[in-house]
Design a protein around this motif. Structure first.
Motif, mmCIF file in Angstrom:
data_model
loop_
_atom_site.group_PDB
_atom_site.id
_atom_site.type_symbol
_atom_site.label_atom_id
_atom_site.label_comp_id
_atom_site.label_asym_id
_atom_site.label_seq_id
_atom_site.Cartn_x
_atom_site.Cartn_y
_atom_site.Cartn_z
ATOM 1 N N THR A 30 -2.392 12.652 -7.920
ATOM 2 C CA THR A 30 -2.651 11.431 -8.690
ATOM 3 C C THR A 30 -1.567 10.427 -8.349
ATOM 4 O O THR A 30 -0.379 10.760 -8.393
ATOM 5 N N HIS A 31 -1.968 9.209 -8.009
ATOM 6 C CA HIS A 31 -1.005 8.152 -7.688
ATOM 7 C C HIS A 31 -0.782 7.305 -8.931
ATOM 8 O O HIS A 31 -1.623 6.486 -9.305
ATOM 9 N N THR B 78 0.860 -1.179 0.000
ATOM 10 C CA THR B 78 0.000 0.000 0.000
ATOM 11 C C THR B 78 0.905 1.241 0.000
ATOM 12 O O THR B 78 2.133 1.123 0.001
ATOM 13 N N PHE B 79 0.302 2.425 0.047
ATOM 14 C CA PHE B 79 1.133 3.632 0.079
ATOM 15 C C PHE B 79 0.509 4.672 0.992
ATOM 16 O O PHE B 79 -0.672 4.641 1.310
ATOM 17 N N GLU B 80 1.353 5.626 1.420
ATOM 18 C CA GLU B 80 0.901 6.811 2.146
ATOM 19 C C GLU B 80 1.594 8.036 1.551
ATOM 20 O O GLU B 80 2.762 7.958 1.140
ATOM 21 N N TYR B 81 0.874 9.144 1.549
ATOM 22 C CA TYR B 81 1.392 10.374 0.927
ATOM 23 C C TYR B 81 1.049 11.558 1.805
ATOM 24 O O TYR B 81 -0.081 11.687 2.296
ATOM 25 N N ASP B 82 2.051 12.424 2.013
ATOM 26 C CA ASP B 82 1.881 13.635 2.815
ATOM 27 C C ASP B 82 2.090 14.851 1.911
ATOM 28 O O ASP B 82 3.224 15.221 1.579
ATOM 29 N N ALA B 83 0.981 15.490 1.523
ATOM 30 C CA ALA B 83 1.052 16.602 0.578
ATOM 31 C C ALA B 83 1.725 17.831 1.170
ATOM 32 O O ALA B 83 2.181 18.711 0.428
ATOM 33 N N ALA B 84 1.824 17.898 2.508
ATOM 34 C CA ALA B 84 2.515 19.037 3.120
ATOM 35 C C ALA B 84 3.992 19.041 2.754
ATOM 36 O O ALA B 84 4.650 20.090 2.810
#
Length: 816
Positions: free
Chosen positions: A357-358, A177-183
């Protein structure tokens, strides 16, 4: 390192060479990446699940309309030129020889300063469509005035926004899976961005002395990244989270969150649209959020879709979106977690308006569920859904009959097939995205009729061929390394190869693959005992034939499985072996090896006789499934169907066996959706007797799915409840009605490769008329037939170079 040394003999070119050799008479084409350097972060360290950003700035005196970017990566990539998305998607391949893409990017370049940005991803652990290789990225951007290459001019850093390193697995088949921190997204892909000290230049001198893969051109077309799929908020409310520890898995948390429905007018500001994308956005009232939970939304895309997760929103920094995807709402929520499979991720918002977008992994399903938390002032959702990703094919086939249900089944089957085509055929785009031989044989057989597509199945076939093991069996999926395989799938792959020759007329492909087929046949013919193929007994083999009782080899998947106890012979395996022998004979004959063709046919005839002698039970008037081992008496529809399809059942017994097979209460273990192909084919050898029954069964089983709300066809008739509630609702092998509509109702089948000679024998006992188009390598065959008061009327148009067979087909003679 060239991949040809250990796996490919002189009679079988390496995949990196086969296309050039076929097209250029043995010469190879220039590799545009020959002078580029494989690069990665920190000297190429291969920690798992890495996201690395690369930035390459350059100046052009003039814009370059015809520029091309050549690129390859282990494992995935996404490319931006001057801040605009260009393309993404590494072809699924092998670590010692990898495909490169050629991307037309001239329209994105400009006079003056330019920047090439690449997000590269390295999976680093085996899955069902990936073999662990060495992390790396290589590229060359060719313009009229210069070539920009990967090397010391490239800057890199580990992505600060994506979480690299160990993460929960989505499934063993899909990877992490993945995690993303736009900050932490500092707009690094934009032209005006200025790199800070965390960025490093790749040091070609300090790079380790490593052996990198050889390269070859992608063998099929690139995927189309298309528009956003429209989504609609179908329900909403507030949720409360239970016991969220620091190491909790997002999918499991979402599955256990307490949900409480709220009316939309109580959650959303006035004027927001529940349909997305929305220019005005959907604004959630801040007062609906609390410390241990927040707001949930369930979005419906109205049908099964496959593509990249995409978000557009306006929020304050630190707001958290947990996002799950799925195919149904049987639990009154998206089933985010089931049996250790995780279909959810986490997105942390940056400040203000943002789009994400991933591109590193496709998602599939009909529904998204968002659990939103941490809002104190503002949250506006402009879009959440999937950006569709499709393999570019045309619906060249056409089928029309008077029955609306059958027309709808054909349309949904074609869409199901298309949803399961990306880098190769996929069993399901939701749970696995894996290439299996049994599944892909069904898919290819249907695709020849509705798409007239030949390069795509050829490439899938070659991926399998590269997975040939020392024991003569293929890997379970391709490209992959699995601890076990399914022996029968290797035999059906050989059938698929011969069918590809028959439908495509591609003798070059057959010539490339015949070496593998010969090696396989030599190995397996050496395992014949008393006329029958011995069932492989170690724990490396899953002797699977169908999902029904007694056929699924269930114990083989248990952790402590030690293999078969004693010697066993399986009728299904021997019947698949017979089919493979005869298919190998026809391939060998087409390639000019008549001696091998005759040998395979003689061996097949001997095995057929032994099958009937050993497995036919005169008292039960049916074929047993097993002899020996610990299996008890077992009689299955699949076994009888295979015996009829393989012509192992003597003709005097065939008609009564078909009659029994056609009965509703026949006392036989039934077939499931995918293996119904063999039952239907066996019965349609007597089309006037059983044609109505076969197409009524299609109407019942596939119609049941439609009446249950299906927008694509399922893995089994149990739908989402199958396999411990992990059943797929979009499965490529369930597209098989397409084959029967075209090959039997329209009645067109190839007799000689490429439809050079074809047969037309429509089943006229089901409908009073039908019409359609069948694509061939020569052009389209048009068929229209009807039954009138004056008799049967057939109108046929076929392209120049094709001939309708006017007489009954002659028996295959490999020595002719």
């Amino acid at each position: 390192m060239n991949g040809s040394g250990k796996r490919w003999g002189q009679d079988y070119p390496a995949p990196s060479e086969w296309k050039a050799m076929v097209e250029n008479g043995g010469s190879s084409t220039m590799n545009p990446l020959e002078k580029s350097v494989w690069i990665w972060s920190d000297g190429g360290c291969d920690n798992v699940n890495q996201y690395v950003e690369f930035r390459h700035e350059f100046t052009l005196s003039n814009a370059s309309e015809h520029a091309q970017l050549y690129i390859s990566a282990d494992s995935e990539y996404a490319v931006w030129i001057n801040g605009r998305f260009a393309d993404s998607g590494q072809y699924d391949d092998f670590p010692d020889h990898k495909a490169y893409d050629g991307l037309p990017i001239g329209h994105l370049l400009q006079q003056g300063e330019n920047v090439l940005c690449i997000l590269a991803y390295y999976q680093g652990v085996n899955s069902f469509q990936y073999i662990k290789g060495r992390p790396g990225l290589i590229y060359a951007l060719e313009t009229e005035e210069m070539t920009i290459r990967s090397g010391s001019d490239a800057s890199y850093r580990q992505s600060p926004a994506y979480t690299s390193g160990q993460m929960p697995m989505s499934t063993a088949q899909l990877g992490f899976t993945f995690e993303y921190d736009a900050a932490h997204n500092d707009r690094w892909i934009e032209s005006g961005y200025r790199m800070s000290g965390e960025w490093k230049r790749f040091d070609t001198v300090a790079a380790p002395d490593a052996i990198y893969p050889s390269l070859y051109e992608r063998p099929i077309r690139k995927l189309d990244v298309k528009n956003r799929c429209r989504s609609h908020v179908t329900t909403q409310g507030v949720y409360e989270r239970q016991n969220a520890g620091a190491d909790a898995i997002v999918a499991e948390l979402m599955q256990c969150d307490y949900l409480s429905h709220r009316l939309s007018r109580s959650l959303f500001e006035v004027g927001g649209s529940l349909s997305l994308p929305s220019s005005e956005g959907l604004s959630i009232r801040p007062g609906m959020f609390h410390e241990n939970g927040g707001v949930y939304l369930v979005l419906d895309m109205k049908r099964e879709e496959c593509g990249f997760l995409e978000l557009e929103l306006d929020a304050e920094e630190g707001v958290v979106l947990d996002i799950a995807h799925g195919e149904h709402l049987d639990d009154l929520r998206v089933r985010a977690s089931v049996r250790g499979k995780h279909f959810a991720t986490r997105y942390r918002c940056g400040k203000g308006r943002q789009t994400f977008t991933h591109y590193m992994k496709r998602w599939a399903g009909r529904y998204l569920q968002l659990h939103i938390s941490g809002v104190t002032e503002k949250f506006v959702l402009y879009y959440a859904g999937l950006r569709a990703v499709e393999y570019p094919v045309q619906n060249k086939g056409e089928f029309c009959c008077p029955d609306r249900l059958h027309r709808k089944i054909e349309q949904v089957a074609v869409r199901t097939l298309h949803l399961c085509m990306h880098e190769h055929y996929e069993d399901t785009p939701w749970r696995e995205q894996a290439l299996y031989a049994m599944d892909s044989r069904n898919q290819a057989l249907c695709g020849y009729y509705c798409f007239g597509e030949y390069d795509f199945p050829a490439a899938s076939n070659r991926l399998f061929g590269e997975g040939l093991k020392e024991d003569g069996f293929l890997e379970l999926t391709a490209p992959a390394r699995s601890p076990f395989t399914i022996p029968s799938f290797s035999f059906i792959w050989i059938v698929q190869l011969e069918e590809h020759l028959l439908y495509s007329g591609d003798i070059g492909q057959a010539g490339v693959m015949i070496g593998t087929v010969i090696r396989m046949m030599e190995k397996h013919m050496g395992n014949i005992r008393n006329g029958l193929l011995l069932t492989p007994g170690s724990s490396s083999y899953w002797n699977f034939y169908d999902w029904e009782r007694g056929l699924n080899g269930a114990s083989a998947t248990a952790p402590d499985y030690k293999g078969l106890q004693g010697t066993r012979f399986d009728a299904p395996l021997n019947l698949f072996f017979v089919m493979a022998l005869e298919a190998a004979g026809r391939m060998a004959h087409a390639c000019g090896n008549r001696m091998a063709a005759r040998h395979y046919q003689e061996t097949a005839d001997g095995v057929k006789a032994a099958i009937h002698e050993a497995f036919w039970d005169s008292a039960a008037r049916a074929y047993r499934t097993y002899l020996g081992g610990t299996e008890g008496e077992h009689y299955a529809e699949l076994t009888q169907s295979l015996a009829l399809c393989a012509r192992a059942c003597p003709e005097p017994l065939a008609a009564p066996l078909r009659k029994r097979l056609s009965g509703r209460d026949n006392g036989l273990v039934p077939v499931t959706l995918s293996y119904a192909l063999f039952k239907f084919k066996a019965l349609l050898d007597e089309p006037e007797a059983y044609g109505q029954m076969v197409f009524d069964a299609i109407a019942d089983d596939w119609g049941h799915m439609l009446y249950s709300g299906a927008t694509s066809f399922w893995e089994t008739k149990e739908g989402a409840e199958a396999f411990g509630q992990a059943g797929s609702l979009c499965h490529g092998w369930s597209a098989i009605p397409v084959y029967f509509y075209y090959a039997y109702i329209l009645g067109v089948k190839p007799v000689e490769p490429g439809f050079r000679v074809f047969r037309i024998e429509p089943v006229i006992s089901v409908f009073h008329q039908a019409e359609g188009r069948i694509p061939t390598p020569y052009g389209v065959i048009r068929v229209e037939w009807k039954q009138t008061k004056d008799g049967f009327v057939l109108n046929l148009e076929h392209p120049e170079g094709t001939t309708r067979q006017q007489s009954e087909p002659k028996p295959f003679d490999p020595g002719a």
